[in-house]
Scaffold this active site. Sequence first.
Site, PDB file in Angstrom:
ATOM      1  N   CYS A   1      15.941  21.508  27.686  1.00 20.01           N
ATOM      2  CA  CYS A   1      16.561  20.645  28.697  1.00 20.01           C
ATOM      3  C   CYS A   1      15.523  19.635  29.181  1.00 20.01           C
ATOM      4  O   CYS A   1      14.408  20.001  29.544  1.00 20.01           O
ATOM      5  CB  CYS A   1      17.051  21.500  29.868  1.00 20.01           C
ATOM      6  SG  CYS A   1      17.732  20.553  31.233  1.00 20.01           S
TER       7      CYS A   1
ATOM      8  N   CYS B   1      14.598  20.423  33.135  1.00 17.39           N
ATOM      9  CA  CYS B   1      13.826  21.584  33.601  1.00 17.39           C
ATOM     10  C   CYS B   1      13.008  22.296  32.528  1.00 17.39           C
ATOM     11  O   CYS B   1      12.342  23.281  32.817  1.00 17.39           O
ATOM     12  CB  CYS B   1      14.740  22.591  34.283  1.00 17.39           C
ATOM     13  SG  CYS B   1      15.822  23.462  33.131  1.00 17.39           S
TER      14      CYS B   1
ATOM     15  N   CYS C   1      23.132  23.527  31.915  1.00 16.10           N
ATOM     16  CA  CYS C   1      21.898  24.304  31.798  1.00 16.10           C
ATOM     17  C   CYS C   1      21.943  25.437  32.824  1.00 16.10           C
ATOM     18  O   CYS C   1      22.233  25.206  33.997  1.00 16.10           O
ATOM     19  CB  CYS C   1      20.694  23.410  32.045  1.00 16.10           C
ATOM     20  SG  CYS C   1      19.120  24.285  32.053  1.00 16.10           S
TER      21      CYS C   1
ATOM     22  N   CYS D   1      19.036  24.722  35.680  1.00 16.21           N
ATOM     23  CA  CYS D   1      19.070  23.618  36.648  1.00 16.21           C
ATOM     24  C   CYS D   1      20.454  23.003  36.855  1.00 16.21           C
ATOM     25  O   CYS D   1      20.589  22.049  37.621  1.00 16.21           O
ATOM     26  CB  CYS D   1      18.094  22.529  36.224  1.00 16.21           C
ATOM     27  SG  CYS D   1      18.567  21.631  34.734  1.00 16.21           S
TER      28      CYS D   1
ATOM     29  N   CYS E   1      28.704  20.776  21.625  1.00 20.74           N
ATOM     30  CA  CYS E   1      28.529  19.347  21.393  1.00 20.74           C
ATOM     31  C   CYS E   1      27.711  18.797  22.564  1.00 20.74           C
ATOM     32  O   CYS E   1      28.190  18.738  23.698  1.00 20.74           O
ATOM     33  CB  CYS E   1      29.908  18.693  21.320  1.00 20.74           C
ATOM     34  SG  CYS E   1      29.877  17.023  20.728  1.00 20.74           S
TER      35      CYS E   1
END
Length: 176
Positions: A81, A84, A129, A132, A152
């Site tokens: 990510c 984070c 995520c 975060c 996706c």
Amino acid sequence: IQQLFAKTLKIRTVISHKNFNRLYVGQKALKKNMFSRQFSTKDDLKFRLTREQYYVTQEKGTERAFTGEYYKHKEKGSYHCVVCNHKLFDSKTKYDSGSGWPSFYDQSENACKLNEDQSFGMTRVEIVCKNCDAHLGHVFEDGPNPTGLRYCVNSCLLYTSPSPRDRQKSRMPSSA
């Protein structure tokens, strides 16, 4: 001048923080400790992320298909990510779905949360995520075995280390 001074002050603050050894620039994640929930304010995220990254992660936007850095990326590694640094996907589960966005058939060790999304007059499953709550994309039930799922994901929200762009630059001869 005041805006430049404010940005310089923020950079000094970031560099002097005890957990920081290096500064985060663009999509390059340089140190795991630098990503934390302490950057959860809008101003901090706008300072660290590109406009597109902020729009997609915080405002649940979508990048244009077939434009992302990772939709054709085939190298081994893990995808993290951009907000984070949480590990989200592994290259072993990446495949070409033809959708124009990076697609994976499984997430890394329960790395994502799934939410119902009823935007645009349809019901979909949103991927965020787990660490975060950044919007990542959507999951569909038309993927390959063994899961039958297609995660996706917007390419601008992911990074690998080093990124394809960095590898390309490192191959270029330096001009002296």
